[in-house]
Write a protein that holds these residues in place. Structure first.
Motif, mmCIF file in Angstrom:
data_model
loop_
_atom_site.group_PDB
_atom_site.id
_atom_site.type_symbol
_atom_site.label_atom_id
_atom_site.label_comp_id
_atom_site.label_asym_id
_atom_site.label_seq_id
_atom_site.Cartn_x
_atom_site.Cartn_y
_atom_site.Cartn_z
ATOM 1 N N LEU A 49 7.390 30.396 -4.379
ATOM 2 C CA LEU A 49 7.516 28.944 -4.364
ATOM 3 C C LEU A 49 8.904 28.564 -3.884
ATOM 4 C CD1 LEU A 49 6.418 26.103 -5.148
ATOM 5 C CD2 LEU A 49 7.309 26.508 -7.451
ATOM 6 N N ARG A 50 8.961 27.697 -2.872
ATOM 7 C CA ARG A 50 10.261 27.233 -2.377
ATOM 8 C C ARG A 50 10.176 25.770 -1.979
ATOM 9 N NH1 ARG A 50 10.793 27.873 3.537
ATOM 10 N NH2 ARG A 50 8.863 28.745 4.391
ATOM 11 N N PHE A 51 11.334 25.148 -1.931
ATOM 12 C CA PHE A 51 11.404 23.727 -1.613
ATOM 13 C C PHE A 51 12.382 23.531 -0.459
ATOM 14 C CE2 PHE A 51 10.043 24.017 -6.005
ATOM 15 C CZ PHE A 51 8.946 23.161 -6.007
ATOM 16 N N THR A 52 11.934 22.768 0.544
ATOM 17 C CA THR A 52 12.660 22.631 1.801
ATOM 18 C C THR A 52 12.910 21.163 2.109
ATOM 19 O OG1 THR A 52 11.551 24.618 2.649
ATOM 20 C CG2 THR A 52 12.618 23.178 4.265
ATOM 21 N N HIS A 53 14.111 20.868 2.575
ATOM 22 C CA HIS A 53 14.408 19.511 3.032
ATOM 23 C C HIS A 53 13.820 19.319 4.425
ATOM 24 C CE1 HIS A 53 16.796 16.241 4.846
ATOM 25 N NE2 HIS A 53 16.769 15.756 3.624
ATOM 26 N N GLY A 54 13.057 18.246 4.587
ATOM 27 C CA GLY A 54 12.456 17.992 5.890
ATOM 28 C C GLY A 54 11.829 16.618 5.958
ATOM 29 N N ASP A 55 11.632 16.150 7.164
ATOM 30 C CA ASP A 55 11.019 14.852 7.434
ATOM 31 C C ASP A 55 9.569 15.078 7.857
ATOM 32 O OD1 ASP A 55 10.221 12.374 8.405
ATOM 33 O OD2 ASP A 55 12.146 11.940 9.339
ATOM 34 N N ILE A 56 8.638 14.456 7.152
ATOM 35 C CA ILE A 56 7.219 14.610 7.484
ATOM 36 C C ILE A 56 6.975 14.284 8.946
ATOM 37 C CG2 ILE A 56 4.919 13.641 7.074
ATOM 38 C CD1 ILE A 56 5.625 13.342 4.165
ATOM 39 N N LEU A 57 7.700 13.310 9.465
ATOM 40 C CA LEU A 57 7.496 12.862 10.842
ATOM 41 C C LEU A 57 7.683 13.997 11.843
ATOM 42 C CD1 LEU A 57 6.944 10.367 12.632
ATOM 43 C CD2 LEU A 57 9.418 10.001 12.712
ATOM 44 N N MET B 221 10.660 1.753 9.136
ATOM 45 C CA MET B 221 11.285 1.592 7.819
ATOM 46 C C MET B 221 11.943 2.898 7.415
ATOM 47 S SD MET B 221 9.451 0.464 4.245
ATOM 48 C CE MET B 221 8.522 1.994 4.128
ATOM 49 N N THR B 222 13.197 2.849 6.978
ATOM 50 C CA THR B 222 13.887 4.042 6.532
ATOM 51 C C THR B 222 13.338 4.497 5.183
ATOM 52 O OG1 THR B 222 15.598 2.696 5.485
ATOM 53 C CG2 THR B 222 15.991 3.410 7.756
ATOM 54 N N SER B 223 13.501 5.801 4.907
ATOM 55 C CA SER B 223 13.001 6.341 3.648
ATOM 56 C C SER B 223 13.805 5.766 2.494
ATOM 57 C CB SER B 223 13.106 7.865 3.657
ATOM 58 O OG SER B 223 12.305 8.415 4.672
ATOM 59 N N PRO B 224 13.148 5.357 1.413
ATOM 60 C CA PRO B 224 13.872 4.821 0.257
ATOM 61 C C PRO B 224 14.549 5.926 -0.519
ATOM 62 C CG PRO B 224 11.535 4.950 -0.227
ATOM 63 C CD PRO B 224 11.687 5.344 1.218
ATOM 64 N N THR B 225 15.519 5.545 -1.360
ATOM 65 C CA THR B 225 16.083 6.505 -2.294
ATOM 66 C C THR B 225 15.123 6.646 -3.476
ATOM 67 O OG1 THR B 225 17.330 4.764 -3.421
ATOM 68 C CG2 THR B 225 18.446 5.959 -1.649
ATOM 69 N N TRP B 226 15.177 7.805 -4.130
ATOM 70 C CA TRP B 226 14.225 8.086 -5.197
ATOM 71 C C TRP B 226 14.947 8.498 -6.462
ATOM 72 C CZ3 TRP B 226 9.316 6.726 -4.598
ATOM 73 C CH2 TRP B 226 8.828 6.575 -3.289
ATOM 74 N N ASP B 227 14.352 8.117 -7.593
ATOM 75 C CA ASP B 227 14.835 8.493 -8.916
ATOM 76 C C ASP B 227 13.766 9.372 -9.545
ATOM 77 O OD1 ASP B 227 15.356 8.663 -11.649
ATOM 78 O OD2 ASP B 227 16.247 6.674 -11.746
ATOM 79 N N PRO B 228 13.966 10.704 -9.602
ATOM 80 C CA PRO B 228 12.929 11.595 -10.130
ATOM 81 C C PRO B 228 12.475 11.239 -11.540
ATOM 82 C CG PRO B 228 14.605 12.862 -8.997
ATOM 83 C CD PRO B 228 15.124 11.447 -9.089
ATOM 84 N N VAL C 15 5.171 6.696 6.144
ATOM 85 C CA VAL C 15 5.402 7.102 7.533
ATOM 86 C C VAL C 15 4.602 6.196 8.452
ATOM 87 C CG1 VAL C 15 5.276 8.995 9.186
ATOM 88 C CG2 VAL C 15 5.725 9.486 6.765
ATOM 89 N N SER C 16 5.289 5.396 9.239
ATOM 90 C CA SER C 16 4.605 4.502 10.172
ATOM 91 C C SER C 16 3.846 5.326 11.211
ATOM 92 C CB SER C 16 5.626 3.596 10.868
ATOM 93 O OG SER C 16 4.997 2.722 11.772
ATOM 94 N N GLY C 17 2.577 4.995 11.407
ATOM 95 C CA GLY C 17 1.770 5.712 12.382
ATOM 96 C C GLY C 17 1.362 7.105 11.943
ATOM 97 N N HIS C 18 1.230 7.295 10.619
ATOM 98 C CA HIS C 18 0.901 8.641 10.132
ATOM 99 C C HIS C 18 -0.458 9.121 10.605
ATOM 100 C CE1 HIS C 18 -0.957 6.085 6.946
ATOM 101 N NE2 HIS C 18 -1.885 7.018 6.962
#
Length: 266
Positions: free
Chosen positions: A83-91, A1-8, A111-114
């Motif tokens: 403190l910093r914020f990074t774009h990344g995929d948990i997978l 399943m692709t990651s959904p879009t999010w509304d903060p 995440v499938s199979g986490h």
């Protein structure tokens, strides 16, 4: 399943309810002075920032795949030291040698199979490190079961086939406990069902719209989404009756969470 879009903004509409499990989770981490703390699936960053306040001597990094969430986090906490914020995929995330605490709050169920990922982290993290994970255990609850049933109905199945995960998105608590113990970690695993009192006419719909319903909304046009929501909301009204007291409409929404905290022996 692709990651959904999010509304903060929508995600934080029930901020107190969404943050409480995070603090219940991280309250069991007994790290005194970690060098580096990583929050996987950090969202809009408010809870990640609390980790920087708790451990001011640590480098705290929030990782998320949603640019909208990261934009909100960076805007709010720009210039915050440590403190910093990074774009990344948990997978694809892997711990570096100086990571002493890893937190993942309400993210790994996407995440499938986490469980396999967790097993890898348990092996890779340094001795003395902590891993703290919280996932929802509500996939059999009426809100989620009704969402799947409606998506599978004759009207919607052709548009929503494969959009929602149906089987084993999370393990039962014993599964996480066994995973940690078999890796040789000290483990603390538990579950809690919060009886959340939500306010508003369409409170449960609003709650699910901010999380579990995101893949459905991504797959439908605006007109289709409005029609789907109307049908789904009626099902929710029947499953979660609202009560009006002193002019305030409230709905009790039971929400089960599964917690897993472990430390790798030094």
């Amino acid at each position: 399943m692709t990651s959904p879009t999010w509304d903060p903004a929508l995600y934080t509409a029930f901020g107190d309810h969404r943050s409480r499990p995070f603090y219940d989770l991280t309250g069991r981490i007994a790290a005194a002075a970690p060098r580096r703390v990583v929050d996987l699936g950090c969202g809009p960053g408010d809870l990640t920032a609390s980790l920087a306040e708790r451990w001011p001597g640590a480098e705290v990094e929030g990782v998320d795949s949603s640019e909208a969430m990261l934009d909100a986090a960076r805007s709010r906490y720009a210039g915050r030291e440590g403190l910093r914020f990074t774009h990344g995929d948990i997978l694809h995330w892997e711990p570096e040698e100086d990571v002493d605490v890893v937190v993942s709050n309400a993210a790994l169920h996407w995440v499938s199979g986490h469980q396999g990922l967790m097993g890898r982290w348990l092996e890779q993290l340094a001795p003395g490190a902590w891993l703290a994970v919280q996932v929802p255990g509500s996939f059999s609850s009426p809100s989620h079961a009704l969402l799947r049933e409606l998506a599978e109905s004759s009207q919607w199945e052709h548009r929503l086939r494969g959009v929602l995960r149906h089987t084993d998105p999370v393990s039962e608590p014993r599964g996480y406990l066994d995973l940690m113990l078999e890796a040789g970690w000290d483990a603390d695993v538990w579950e809690t069902t919060y009886l959340q009192v939500l306010t508003g006419e369409d409170a449960v719909l609003t709650w699910v719209r901010g999380t579990g319903m995101r893949p459905v909304l991504d797959a439908l046009s605006a007109a289709e989404a409005a029609q789907f929501e109307e049908q789904y909301n009626q099902l929710l009204f029947d499953a979660y009756p609202a009560v009006e007291r002193d002019g305030v409409v409230t709905t009790v929404y039971p929400f089960r969470r599964i917690f897993c905290v472990g430390r790798k022996p030094a």
